[in-house]
Design an enzyme around this catalytic site. Structure first.
Site, PDB file in Angstrom:
ATOM      1  CE  LYS A   1      29.512 -30.196  71.055  1.00 59.16           C
ATOM      2  NZ  LYS A   1      29.147 -28.832  71.468  1.00 59.16           N
TER       3      LYS A   1
ATOM      4  CG  ASP B   1      26.334 -26.426  70.584  1.00 59.87           C
ATOM      5  OD1 ASP B   1      25.691 -26.847  71.561  1.00 59.87           O
ATOM      6  OD2 ASP B   1      27.374 -26.966  70.176  1.00 59.87           O
TER       7      ASP B   1
END
Ligand code: ATR
Length: 277
Positions: free
Chosen positions: A68, A105
């Protein structure tokens, strides 16, 4: 020629990912001629994989642990929110081959609470966030953007909490897990972003009885679905939201970007994923 839109989730390891089940269900539901597959990509193979995306083999995909942060440098453009968070988990290939990265997220966390604890942010004075790793980042930004006036960030390694609070910037107070008792009384929201709760692990000496009776307790761990933290909170009559909803909701914006349809997080989809946990 039939053009099948292909999307992916890359990680290392990746075989336990539930994302193919989620996206596969939506593809079937909407009758879209597309695919979504989990692909194991080791860190040193990440640049070559991103080049495959750039060349048009895929429309985009999700990026998970441990990529990420590394994927950032490989994107041609990055959403400002993802930049603030310091991580991208969703990639979209533009028609000219450029790769745009963003972070869902943030929306996953908020979407989960909005769906399962509507009005949760109203009148919230203080939130306590446990953990200062990668998963805490999007949550801290989300809480800050919701206007939560005081966000207490507690971590086993307090220095990491202090560094993250400084880096992100906001109404943060950083400390160690041992400082919990000092902040619990006024906390309307308690969020676990650490890996504690997996594999029968639990927080030692975290007295949930110190929280106000109206507090909401949420966990990003979803295996098991009811972590010891959530079980203890429920036993005390506190409201809880488990972590599965965050996984489901973070998938929505990516699917919409790749396949052009905004999918719903339904109870049927949730049940389908829950059955695999
Ligand atoms: P992720 O990207 O999934 O957030 P990470 O960056 O490795 O993973 O962060 C894991 C978080 O869980 C950290 O906040 C870590 O605390 P430290 O910064 O002190 O390492 C926390 N964590 C992991 N295991 C823990 C344990 N046994 N007790 C307390 N905190 C723990």
């Amino acid at each position: 020629m039939i053009h099948v839109k292909k999307a992916f989730v890359i990680g290392h390891p990746i075989k336990h990912s539930r994302s193919p089940l989620i996206h596969g269900s939506w593809l079937a539901e909407h009758g879209i001629d597309g695919s979504y597959e989990a692909i194991d990509v080791a860190p040193d193979a990440l640049p070559a994989f991103i080049e495959r995306l750039r060349q048009g083999e895929f429309v985009g995909g999700n990026v998970t642990i441990p990529h990420k942060e590394a994927v950032f440098a490989l994107c041609d453009s990055v959403d400002p929110l993802a930049r603030t968070i310091g991580a991208a988990n969703t990639l979209v290939r533009q028609p000219d081959g450029r790769i745009h990265g963003f972070n869902t997220d943030y929306m996953g966390f908020l979407g989960n609470l909005d769906q399962n604890a509507p009005g949760w942010a109203a009148g919230l004075g203080r939130a306590v966030v446990l953990g200062a790793g990668g998963a805490a980042r999007a949550i801290l930004v989300a809480l800050r953007e919701q206007g939560v006036p005081e966000i207490v960030l507690l971590n086993r390694t307090p220095e990491k909490a202090a560094a993250l609070a400084r880096e992100i910037g906001g109404p943060f107070i950083a400390g160690g897990l041992t400082d919990y008792a000092d902040y619990a009384a006024g906390a309307g929201l308690l969020v676990n972003t650490t890996s504690i709760g997996m594999h029968d692990t639990r927080f030692e000496a975290l007295d949930l009885g110190l929280l106000p009776g109206t507090a909401l307790v949420t966990d990003i761990v979803y295996v098991p679905l009811t972590t010891p933290l959530l079980a203890d909170a429920r036993a005390l009559g506190l409201r809880t939201v488990d972590g599965l909803g965050m996984l489901l909701h973070q998938a929505v914006p990516g699917f919409a970007a790749w396949f052009g349809v905004r999918p719903e997080v339904t109870s049927a989809l949730r049940a389908k994923v829950e059955a695999t946990l």
